[in-house]
Design a protein around this motif. Structure first.
Motif, PDB file in Angstrom:
ATOM      1  N   GLY A  83       0.872  -1.181  -0.065  1.00 50.75           N
ATOM      2  CA  GLY A  83       0.055   0.082   0.020  1.00 50.75           C
ATOM      3  C   GLY A  83       0.925   1.174  -0.097  1.00 50.75           C
ATOM      4  O   GLY A  83       0.589   2.309   0.660  1.00 50.75           O
ATOM      5  N   VAL A  84       1.895   1.373  -0.807  1.00 54.31           N
ATOM      6  CA  VAL A  84       2.753   2.396  -0.657  1.00 54.31           C
ATOM      7  C   VAL A  84       2.219   3.336  -1.788  1.00 54.31           C
ATOM      8  O   VAL A  84       1.518   3.096  -2.710  1.00 54.31           O
ATOM      9  N   GLY A  85       3.066   4.693  -1.916  1.00 42.44           N
ATOM     10  CA  GLY A  85       2.752   5.667  -2.841  1.00 42.44           C
ATOM     11  C   GLY A  85       3.085   5.337  -4.462  1.00 42.44           C
ATOM     12  O   GLY A  85       3.953   4.769  -4.591  1.00 42.44           O
ATOM     13  N   THR A  86       2.082   5.689  -5.097  1.00 43.76           N
ATOM     14  CA  THR A  86       2.423   5.689  -6.680  1.00 43.76           C
ATOM     15  C   THR A  86       2.327   7.005  -7.178  1.00 43.76           C
ATOM     16  O   THR A  86       1.336   7.386  -8.066  1.00 43.76           O
ATOM     17  N   PRO A  87       3.219   7.790  -7.011  1.00 43.30           N
ATOM     18  CA  PRO A  87       3.184   9.257  -7.270  1.00 43.30           C
ATOM     19  C   PRO A  87       3.532   9.459  -8.801  1.00 43.30           C
ATOM     20  O   PRO A  87       4.034   8.539  -9.515  1.00 43.30           O
ATOM     21  N   PRO A  88       3.115  10.491  -9.460  1.00 41.42           N
ATOM     22  CA  PRO A  88       3.135  10.643 -10.878  1.00 41.42           C
ATOM     23  C   PRO A  88       4.754  10.870 -11.263  1.00 41.42           C
ATOM     24  O   PRO A  88       5.532  11.672 -10.632  1.00 41.42           O
ATOM     25  N   ASP A  89       5.110  10.217 -12.048  1.00 37.82           N
ATOM     26  CA  ASP A  89       6.329  10.272 -12.650  1.00 37.82           C
ATOM     27  C   ASP A  89       6.367  11.759 -13.497  1.00 37.82           C
ATOM     28  O   ASP A  89       5.319  12.523 -13.904  1.00 37.82           O
ATOM     29  N   GLU A  90       7.519  12.268 -13.979  1.00 38.67           N
ATOM     30  CA  GLU A  90       7.643  13.625 -14.770  1.00 38.67           C
ATOM     31  C   GLU A  90       6.752  13.315 -15.998  1.00 38.67           C
ATOM     32  O   GLU A  90       6.181  14.439 -16.420  1.00 38.67           O
ATOM     33  N   ASP A  91       6.664  12.330 -16.506  1.00 36.33           N
ATOM     34  CA  ASP A  91       5.844  12.209 -17.857  1.00 36.33           C
ATOM     35  C   ASP A  91       4.518  11.677 -17.406  1.00 36.33           C
ATOM     36  O   ASP A  91       3.636  11.505 -18.476  1.00 36.33           O
ATOM     37  N   GLY A  92       3.939  11.778 -16.408  1.00 34.56           N
ATOM     38  CA  GLY A  92       2.715  11.576 -16.013  1.00 34.56           C
ATOM     39  C   GLY A  92       2.117  10.232 -15.571  1.00 34.56           C
ATOM     40  O   GLY A  92       1.286   9.895 -14.919  1.00 34.56           O
ATOM     41  N   SER A  93       3.180   9.103 -15.983  1.00 39.75           N
ATOM     42  CA  SER A  93       2.836   7.861 -15.588  1.00 39.75           C
ATOM     43  C   SER A  93       3.120   7.677 -14.186  1.00 39.75           C
ATOM     44  O   SER A  93       3.819   8.539 -13.392  1.00 39.75           O
ATOM     45  N   ALA A  94       2.564   6.656 -13.720  1.00 38.54           N
ATOM     46  CA  ALA A  94       2.636   6.134 -12.203  1.00 38.54           C
ATOM     47  C   ALA A  94       4.147   5.808 -11.955  1.00 38.54           C
ATOM     48  O   ALA A  94       4.597   4.978 -12.527  1.00 38.54           O
ATOM     49  N   ASP A  95       4.792   6.459 -10.927  1.00 36.89           N
ATOM     50  CA  ASP A  95       6.193   6.141 -10.568  1.00 36.89           C
ATOM     51  C   ASP A  95       5.999   4.731  -9.744  1.00 36.89           C
ATOM     52  O   ASP A  95       5.546   4.988  -8.762  1.00 36.89           O
ATOM     53  N   LEU A  96       6.419   3.728 -10.254  1.00 37.46           N
ATOM     54  CA  LEU A  96       6.372   2.519  -9.397  1.00 37.46           C
ATOM     55  C   LEU A  96       7.505   2.110  -8.684  1.00 37.46           C
ATOM     56  O   LEU A  96       7.821   0.969  -8.088  1.00 37.46           O
ATOM     57  N   GLN A  97       8.466   3.006  -8.413  1.00 37.41           N
ATOM     58  CA  GLN A  97       9.902   2.576  -7.386  1.00 37.41           C
ATOM     59  C   GLN A  97       9.241   2.029  -6.169  1.00 37.41           C
ATOM     60  O   GLN A  97       9.934   1.267  -5.730  1.00 37.41           O
ATOM     61  N   HIS A  98       8.226   2.516  -5.467  1.00 32.41           N
ATOM     62  CA  HIS A  98       8.047   2.098  -4.315  1.00 32.41           C
ATOM     63  C   HIS A  98       7.534   0.888  -4.390  1.00 32.41           C
ATOM     64  O   HIS A  98       7.714  -0.218  -3.495  1.00 32.41           O
ATOM     65  N   VAL A  99       6.536   0.615  -5.265  1.00 34.05           N
ATOM     66  CA  VAL A  99       5.861  -0.642  -5.237  1.00 34.05           C
ATOM     67  C   VAL A  99       6.889  -1.802  -5.649  1.00 34.05           C
ATOM     68  O   VAL A  99       7.051  -3.031  -4.894  1.00 34.05           O
ATOM     69  N   LEU A 100       7.645  -1.537  -6.617  1.00 30.92           N
ATOM     70  CA  LEU A 100       8.646  -2.449  -6.661  1.00 30.92           C
ATOM     71  C   LEU A 100       9.719  -2.746  -5.823  1.00 30.92           C
ATOM     72  O   LEU A 100      10.258  -3.836  -5.541  1.00 30.92           O
ATOM     73  N   ALA A 101      10.053  -1.634  -4.988  1.00 26.53           N
ATOM     74  CA  ALA A 101      10.992  -1.643  -3.677  1.00 26.53           C
ATOM     75  C   ALA A 101      10.452  -2.618  -2.551  1.00 26.53           C
ATOM     76  O   ALA A 101      10.950  -3.774  -2.179  1.00 26.53           O
ATOM     77  N   ALA A 102       8.997  -2.531  -2.444  1.00 23.21           N
ATOM     78  CA  ALA A 102       8.268  -3.377  -1.767  1.00 23.21           C
ATOM     79  C   ALA A 102       8.190  -4.667  -1.977  1.00 23.21           C
ATOM     80  O   ALA A 102       8.457  -5.767  -1.284  1.00 23.21           O
ATOM     81  N   ALA A 103       8.052  -5.035  -3.291  1.00 19.69           N
ATOM     82  CA  ALA A 103       8.138  -6.151  -3.823  1.00 19.69           C
ATOM     83  C   ALA A 103       9.376  -6.946  -3.721  1.00 19.69           C
ATOM     84  O   ALA A 103       9.533  -8.069  -3.219  1.00 19.69           O
TER      85      ALA A 103
END
Ligand SMILES: NC(=O)C1=CN([C@@H]2O[C@H](COP(=O)(O)OP(=O)(O)OC[C@H]3O[C@@H](n4cnc5c(N)ncnc54)[C@H](O)[C@@H]3O)[C@@H](O)[C@H]2O)C=CC1
Ligand SMILES: O=C(O)[C@H]1O[C@H](OP(=O)(O)OP(=O)(O)OC[C@H]2O[C@@H](n3ccc(=O)[nH]c3=O)[C@H](O)[C@@H]2O)[C@H](O)[C@@H](O)[C@@H]1O
Length: 447
Positions: A83-103
């Motif tokens: 349930g981590v954050g998925t903030p917008p990346d510079e191009d508007g896409s969802a930034d998945l770095q926290h989700v993948l770090a949790a995984a």
């Protein structure tokens, strides 16, 4: 059941607390040590009505724990919620770095069967990426452990999060693994006792459903905001129109309020992310592009109304501003329309005296060192010496104010209301000029 929730923000903390309330044993993990310390000390790091009671009750009986210890947290739950954050990346896409770090954290520590549940709002295809991230860690450790990845998007609203989670309209589970479906059904059975509100579908449809829901809701708001602008020009009242169309069950009464634009951590980012997904697949989502653009403009509507009444140069003027949070009953300032209103006023030389029942501290952080903004301790104190009142957020305590006290405190009897809180005739009867959204201005004959 044993559950681990990774991320203790608005979604993670509510999920963990509500699952514990139903008898599950929950460990909540976060990388933010300060947040975990507050929770371990019995505090709640966010403002969410009713959450404190549930957290305290379940901590007291030992069903809810908070930790920064990744290994212990991963070892605990058969179900691992992300349930981590998925903030917008510079191009508007969802930034998945926290989700993948949790995984990766899960993959780096798991030793037995896990169901990994994507609770964060993530683009279609993310479950596959989570699976790869977990598998990569397992390979690195030379281990073979079975696991499933499930999509279970969250539909709660801030300010009503506990009620939304405990009594959901629907629970969406995207899964292609029988064992995972069985366990998810068992977990949510207590939330859907009287009506089967659980919808099982494939993973990609579940991921897509979350974006489709938020995009539809945002579309309704931008649609009404644009019609409100036209209503002002043609002499119609958007609130009458709202009631008129809302009684058609195909349209429905909810989520048709014109206002100062939608904010929050989700509509703006999710609309952008869906538009971006469309671009990646060669599908131009024209309606949603317009929804986003209309909302950007709508956030400037209050500033424009101030200029229409007081002129371009606002130097020497002071405005009382009621409501900073992006909506009532939260302290969340992410993408709050108040930030745009304040910037529009301050840029023209005005001073702003703001009041919010709970979001002042978050507003201070969000605004940084913007000059010309001060914070009052009460709604009435914000009015003192101000030229006019601007209302941005519809907190309940603003709904039935003492209009005579407002008139007495303001230098000029002007109320600019971004949430259509009052009957125009009533405000006018108190000798106040009233400018709202999508309605004719109500101005007393003598002011
Ligand atoms: N806020 C809302 O009302 C809703 C949010 N969502 C979605 O839920 C997700 C989370 O949103 P919020 O709760 O608002 O975010 P948030 O920003 O309030 O909380 C996220 C938490 O995750 C923690 N975190 C980040 N990386 C981590 C890691 N690797 N390990 C452990 N903890 C980590 C952060 O420290 C933070 O406390 C987002 O995808 C959002 O779109 C969905 C429905 C409602
Ligand atoms: O994905 C998410 O994070 C969540 O986003 C929204 O919830 P939330 O952002 O907490 O709050 P809303 O009540 O939806 O309000 C969002 C914004 O729309 C504005 N709004 C809402 C309703 C309306 O009629 N008019 C209007 O301008 C509000 O003022 C606010 O700025 C959705 O309502 C939730 O279902 C979803 O789970």
């Amino acid at each position: 059941m044993k559950v681990t929730v990774i991320g203790t923000g608005y979604v993670g903390l509510v999920t963990g607390a509500c699952l514990a309330e139903m008898g599950n044993h929950v460990v909540c993990l976060d990388v933010d040590e300060r947040k975990i310390r507050v929770l371990q000390d019995g505090g709640i790091p966010i403002h969410e009505p009713g959450l404190d009671v549930i957290v305290q009750r379940n901590v007291a009986v030992g069903r809810l724990q908070f930790t920064t210890d990744v290994a212990a947290a991963v070892a605990h739950g058969t179900l691992q919620f992300i349930g981590v954050g998925t903030p917008p990346d510079e191009d508007g896409s969802a930034d998945l770095q926290h989700v993948l770090a949790a995984a990766r954290s899960i993959g780096a520590h798991m030793t037995d069967y896990k169901i990994i549940v994507d609770k964060s709002t993530v683009p279609v295809g993310t479950a596959d990426r989570v699976r790869e991230a977990v598998r990569g860690e397992l390979q690195r450790r030379g281990m073979e452990v079975e696991f499933a990845v499930v999509s279970n998007p969250e539909f709660l609203k801030e300010g009503a999060a506990v009620g939304d989670f405990m009594r959901p309209d629907r629970i969406i589970v995207g899964a292609d693994d029988e064992r995972a479906v069985l366990l998810m059904r068992a977990l949510y059975a207590s939330f859907t006792r009287n009506h089967d509100r659980l919808q099982i579908m494939d993973v990609r449809s579940a991921e897509f459903t979350k974006y489709a829901a938020n995009a539809m809701l945002a579309t309704r708001i931008s649609f009404m905001n644009e019609l409100a602008q036209l209503a002002e020009k043609v002499g119609a009242d958007i609130d009458m129109v709202r009631r008129g169309i809302g009684s058609d069950p195909r349209i429905g009464t909810h989520f048709l309020y014109a206002g100062a634009g939608y904010g929050g951590s989700c509509f703006p980012k999710d609309v952008k992310a869906l538009v971006r997904t469309g671009q990646e697949h060669g599908v131009k989502l024209r309606v949603l592009e317009a929804v986003e653009e209309a909302n950007e403009q709508q956030k400037h509507v209050l500033g424009k109304k101030v200029v229409a009444r007081f002129g371009e140069d606002l130097a020497g003027r002071t405005f009382a501003l009621w409501g900073l949070a992006f909506k009532p009953d939260t302290d969340d300032m992410r993408e709050a329309p108040s930030l745009v209103v304040i910037a529009d006023l301050v840029r023209r030389g005005a001073r702003v005296q703001a009041y919010d029942p709970v979001a002042t501290e978050q507003a201070r952080l969000a605004l940084g060192d913007v000059a010309g903004v001060s914070f009052a301790d009460s709604a009435q104190a914000a009015l003192s010496g101000a030229d006019a009142l601007v209302i941005v957020t519809e907190w309940r305590e603003f709904r039935s104010p003492d209009f005579d006290a407002i008139r007495a405190a303001l230098k000029q009897p002007v109320v600019i209301d971004g949430r259509n809180l009052f009957e125009p005739a009533l405000v006018k009867a108190h000798g106040l000029e009233y400018f709202a959204i999508g309605r004719a201005n109500a101005v007393p004959l003598k002011t």
